[in-house]
Write a protein that holds these residues in place. Structure first.
Motif, PDB file in Angstrom:
ATOM      1  N   MET A   1      67.562  41.722  97.797  1.00  0.00           N
ATOM      2  CA  MET A   1      67.156  40.421  97.912  1.00  0.00           C
ATOM      3  C   MET A   1      66.842  39.560  96.929  1.00  0.00           C
ATOM      4  SD  MET A   1      66.831  38.521 100.729  1.00  0.00           S
ATOM      5  CE  MET A   1      66.786  39.897 102.148  1.00  0.00           C
ATOM      6  N   ILE A   2      67.781  38.479  96.834  1.00  0.00           N
ATOM      7  CA  ILE A   2      67.400  37.441  95.887  1.00  0.00           C
ATOM      8  C   ILE A   2      66.351  36.670  96.161  1.00  0.00           C
ATOM      9  CG2 ILE A   2      68.287  35.064  95.198  1.00  0.00           C
ATOM     10  CD1 ILE A   2      70.982  36.081  94.877  1.00  0.00           C
ATOM     11  N   SER A   3      65.559  36.571  95.007  1.00  0.00           N
ATOM     12  CA  SER A   3      64.030  35.617  94.777  1.00  0.00           C
ATOM     13  C   SER A   3      64.423  34.206  95.037  1.00  0.00           C
ATOM     14  CB  SER A   3      63.405  36.125  93.804  1.00  0.00           C
ATOM     15  OG  SER A   3      63.401  35.178  92.649  1.00  0.00           O
ATOM     16  N   SER A   4      63.751  33.506  95.506  1.00  0.00           N
ATOM     17  CA  SER A   4      63.776  31.949  95.910  1.00  0.00           C
ATOM     18  C   SER A   4      63.943  31.375  94.376  1.00  0.00           C
ATOM     19  CB  SER A   4      62.809  31.453  96.602  1.00  0.00           C
ATOM     20  OG  SER A   4      61.707  31.721  95.901  1.00  0.00           O
ATOM     21  N   ASP A   5      63.242  31.746  93.426  1.00  0.00           N
ATOM     22  CA  ASP A   5      63.193  31.093  92.163  1.00  0.00           C
ATOM     23  C   ASP A   5      64.623  31.042  91.520  1.00  0.00           C
ATOM     24  OD1 ASP A   5      60.673  29.954  91.718  1.00  0.00           O
ATOM     25  OD2 ASP A   5      59.964  31.672  90.802  1.00  0.00           O
ATOM     26  N   LEU A   6      65.479  32.139  91.912  1.00  0.00           N
ATOM     27  CA  LEU A   6      66.871  32.062  91.399  1.00  0.00           C
ATOM     28  C   LEU A   6      67.742  31.275  91.826  1.00  0.00           C
ATOM     29  CD1 LEU A   6      67.261  36.002  91.325  1.00  0.00           C
ATOM     30  CD2 LEU A   6      66.617  34.554  89.580  1.00  0.00           C
ATOM     31  N   ILE A   7      67.581  30.648  93.233  1.00  0.00           N
ATOM     32  CA  ILE A   7      68.217  29.766  93.899  1.00  0.00           C
ATOM     33  C   ILE A   7      67.610  28.495  93.774  1.00  0.00           C
ATOM     34  CG2 ILE A   7      68.831  29.209  96.544  1.00  0.00           C
ATOM     35  CD1 ILE A   7      70.272  31.768  95.668  1.00  0.00           C
ATOM     36  N   ARG A   8      66.415  28.231  93.665  1.00  0.00           N
ATOM     37  CA  ARG A   8      65.765  26.946  93.515  1.00  0.00           C
ATOM     38  C   ARG A   8      66.467  25.740  92.595  1.00  0.00           C
ATOM     39  NH1 ARG A   8      59.476  27.356  92.930  1.00  0.00           N
ATOM     40  NH2 ARG A   8      58.960  25.138  92.371  1.00  0.00           N
ATOM     41  N   GLY A   9      66.523  24.887  93.367  1.00  0.00           N
ATOM     42  CA  GLY A   9      67.395  23.732  92.334  1.00  0.00           C
ATOM     43  C   GLY A   9      68.676  23.640  92.926  1.00  0.00           C
ATOM     44  N   HIS A  10      69.122  24.468  93.687  1.00  0.00           N
ATOM     45  CA  HIS A  10      70.529  24.571  94.428  1.00  0.00           C
ATOM     46  C   HIS A  10      70.528  24.763  96.047  1.00  0.00           C
ATOM     47  CE1 HIS A  10      72.063  25.049  90.435  1.00  0.00           C
ATOM     48  NE2 HIS A  10      71.267  26.048  90.139  1.00  0.00           N
TER      49      HIS A  10
ATOM     50  N   ILE B   7      67.771  25.908  86.136  1.00  0.00           N
ATOM     51  CA  ILE B   7      67.784  27.281  85.371  1.00  0.00           C
ATOM     52  C   ILE B   7      66.723  27.895  85.770  1.00  0.00           C
ATOM     53  CG2 ILE B   7      67.255  27.700  82.784  1.00  0.00           C
ATOM     54  CD1 ILE B   7      69.734  26.166  83.237  1.00  0.00           C
ATOM     55  N   ARG B   8      65.691  27.283  86.144  1.00  0.00           N
ATOM     56  CA  ARG B   8      64.381  28.019  86.708  1.00  0.00           C
ATOM     57  C   ARG B   8      64.654  29.332  87.291  1.00  0.00           C
ATOM     58  NH1 ARG B   8      59.764  24.932  88.923  1.00  0.00           N
ATOM     59  NH2 ARG B   8      57.990  26.459  89.594  1.00  0.00           N
ATOM     60  N   GLY B   9      64.182  30.583  86.875  1.00  0.00           N
ATOM     61  CA  GLY B   9      64.335  31.716  87.586  1.00  0.00           C
ATOM     62  C   GLY B   9      65.086  32.611  86.364  1.00  0.00           C
ATOM     63  N   HIS B  10      65.814  31.812  85.589  1.00  0.00           N
ATOM     64  CA  HIS B  10      66.607  32.512  84.786  1.00  0.00           C
ATOM     65  C   HIS B  10      66.536  32.362  83.143  1.00  0.00           C
ATOM     66  CE1 HIS B  10      69.411  33.403  87.988  1.00  0.00           C
ATOM     67  NE2 HIS B  10      69.319  32.104  88.475  1.00  0.00           N
ATOM     68  N   LEU B  11      65.317  31.462  83.359  1.00  0.00           N
ATOM     69  CA  LEU B  11      64.680  31.024  82.202  1.00  0.00           C
ATOM     70  C   LEU B  11      64.021  32.408  81.178  1.00  0.00           C
ATOM     71  CD1 LEU B  11      64.714  28.737  80.067  1.00  0.00           C
ATOM     72  CD2 LEU B  11      62.120  28.121  81.021  1.00  0.00           C
ATOM     73  N   ASP B  12      63.512  33.159  81.719  1.00  0.00           N
ATOM     74  CA  ASP B  12      62.990  34.373  81.120  1.00  0.00           C
ATOM     75  C   ASP B  12      63.884  35.185  80.415  1.00  0.00           C
ATOM     76  OD1 ASP B  12      60.805  33.287  82.113  1.00  0.00           O
ATOM     77  OD2 ASP B  12      60.034  35.122  83.004  1.00  0.00           O
ATOM     78  N   ALA B  13      65.127  35.190  81.421  1.00  0.00           N
ATOM     79  CA  ALA B  13      66.298  36.391  80.868  1.00  0.00           C
ATOM     80  C   ALA B  13      66.965  35.437  79.376  1.00  0.00           C
ATOM     81  CB  ALA B  13      67.458  36.336  81.801  1.00  0.00           C
ATOM     82  N   ILE B  14      66.981  34.102  79.655  1.00  0.00           N
ATOM     83  CA  ILE B  14      67.657  33.356  78.392  1.00  0.00           C
ATOM     84  C   ILE B  14      66.715  33.783  77.297  1.00  0.00           C
ATOM     85  CG2 ILE B  14      68.088  30.939  77.588  1.00  0.00           C
ATOM     86  CD1 ILE B  14      69.147  30.371  80.162  1.00  0.00           C
ATOM     87  N   ILE B  15      65.424  33.458  77.336  1.00  0.00           N
ATOM     88  CA  ILE B  15      64.645  33.461  76.235  1.00  0.00           C
ATOM     89  C   ILE B  15      64.657  35.137  75.751  1.00  0.00           C
ATOM     90  CG2 ILE B  15      62.209  33.502  75.345  1.00  0.00           C
ATOM     91  CD1 ILE B  15      63.189  30.796  76.353  1.00  0.00           C
ATOM     92  N   LEU B  16      64.773  35.935  76.689  1.00  0.00           N
ATOM     93  CA  LEU B  16      64.647  37.413  76.247  1.00  0.00           C
ATOM     94  C   LEU B  16      66.080  37.803  75.576  1.00  0.00           C
ATOM     95  CD1 LEU B  16      62.981  39.268  79.075  1.00  0.00           C
ATOM     96  CD2 LEU B  16      62.125  39.117  77.002  1.00  0.00           C
ATOM     97  N   LYS B  17      67.081  37.122  75.855  1.00  0.00           N
ATOM     98  CA  LYS B  17      68.463  37.281  75.432  1.00  0.00           C
ATOM     99  C   LYS B  17      68.225  36.810  73.931  1.00  0.00           C
ATOM    100  CE  LYS B  17      72.858  38.308  75.582  1.00  0.00           C
ATOM    101  NZ  LYS B  17      73.427  37.774  74.329  1.00  0.00           N
ATOM    102  N   LEU B  18      67.859  35.793  73.692  1.00  0.00           N
ATOM    103  CA  LEU B  18      67.968  35.258  72.250  1.00  0.00           C
ATOM    104  C   LEU B  18      67.019  36.097  71.210  1.00  0.00           C
ATOM    105  CD1 LEU B  18      67.458  31.447  72.985  1.00  0.00           C
ATOM    106  CD2 LEU B  18      69.373  32.625  72.002  1.00  0.00           C
ATOM    107  N   LEU B  19      65.885  36.765  71.938  1.00  0.00           N
ATOM    108  CA  LEU B  19      65.133  37.694  71.224  1.00  0.00           C
ATOM    109  C   LEU B  19      65.723  39.009  71.106  1.00  0.00           C
ATOM    110  CD1 LEU B  19      61.662  36.804  72.565  1.00  0.00           C
ATOM    111  CD2 LEU B  19      62.593  36.137  70.359  1.00  0.00           C
ATOM    112  N   SER B  20      66.636  39.381  71.920  1.00  0.00           N
ATOM    113  CA  SER B  20      67.228  40.495  71.821  1.00  0.00           C
ATOM    114  C   SER B  20      68.225  40.567  70.738  1.00  0.00           C
ATOM    115  CB  SER B  20      67.971  40.891  73.050  1.00  0.00           C
ATOM    116  OG  SER B  20      68.975  40.362  73.093  1.00  0.00           O
TER     117      SER B  20
END
Lengths: 108, 108
Positions: A1-10, B7-20
């Motif tokens: 199940m997708i969390s709402s934060d991943l969809i938020r904004g869309h 972007i929200r919800g994917h921001l953590d992944a973006i930061i982690l990717k840059l740090l990886s």
DNA sequence: CACTTTACTCTATCTGTCAAAGTATTTTTG
DNA sequence: CAAAAATACTTTGACAGATAGAGTAAAGTG
């Protein structure tokens, strides 16, 4: 199940897209999202009605009362001309978002 | 310019990717995101440092003091093993998000 | 030496999500 | 046909994440 934060904004764009196909009522949209997403995303009722309020305030949608034939009385929503323009913009934003996030989170 | 809600919800992944890729400090990440996104996305300073706090609390990153050679004193961040696992999960979530939103907002 | 850039920190506020609880009607079921 | 389930919407209060704005401090630049 997708969390709402991943969809938020869309989410607004998703609702507007469903309304651009035809007038719909809340409960219907809720079920439709669950079904079309292959049960990967379930919008919470409170969230959905908050979205309606927000979109109606911005005059992107209008509402009217429907019949009471299947349980509770339905409130239908109709997308406005302004809403359609906003939807197009939302679609472009989604394309841009995909491009930008993919730059960072490569698809390997 | 992309709004943060997109972007929200994917921001953590973006930061982690840059740090990886390598250890980095905040200001550097901020500039890197702006540059790589082709100036389409600018993370706000307050947001970035809030992300660091969140990730460090979850033990997905660690930090250490760097030198003071170019102005303010830098604080470097390093991704942890747990962080790498979380990043992989975040990448999968992004793929799923793309699939699901595309179902609604077709790419025509 | 004033100005800009680098670099980080803190606080208060706003927005969107949502759990929880409630209201009301219709349909299903034993 | 009464109880249970499903349909359909509303309201309230709480919480998480983003961010404006203001501040601190050191180093580079003209």
């Amino acid at each position: 199940m997708i969390s709402s934060d991943l969809i938020r904004g869309h989410l607004d764009a998703i609702i507007l897209k469903l309304l651009s196909e035809k007038d719909r009522y809340g409960y219907e949209i809720s079920k439709e999202i669950f079904a079309r997403s292959q049960e990967q995303f379930q919008i919470k009722e409170a969230t959905l009605y908050a979205v309606f309020q927000r979109l109606e305030k911005k005059e992107l949608i209008e509402s009217y009362s429907g019949n009471v034939s299947h349980g509770g009385k339905r409130r239908y929503y109709r997308i406005t001309k302004l809403g359609r323009a906003y939807l197009l913009q939302g679609i472009e934003e989604w394309k841009l978002t995909k491009r930008v996030i993919d730059i960072f989170i490569a698809e390997a």
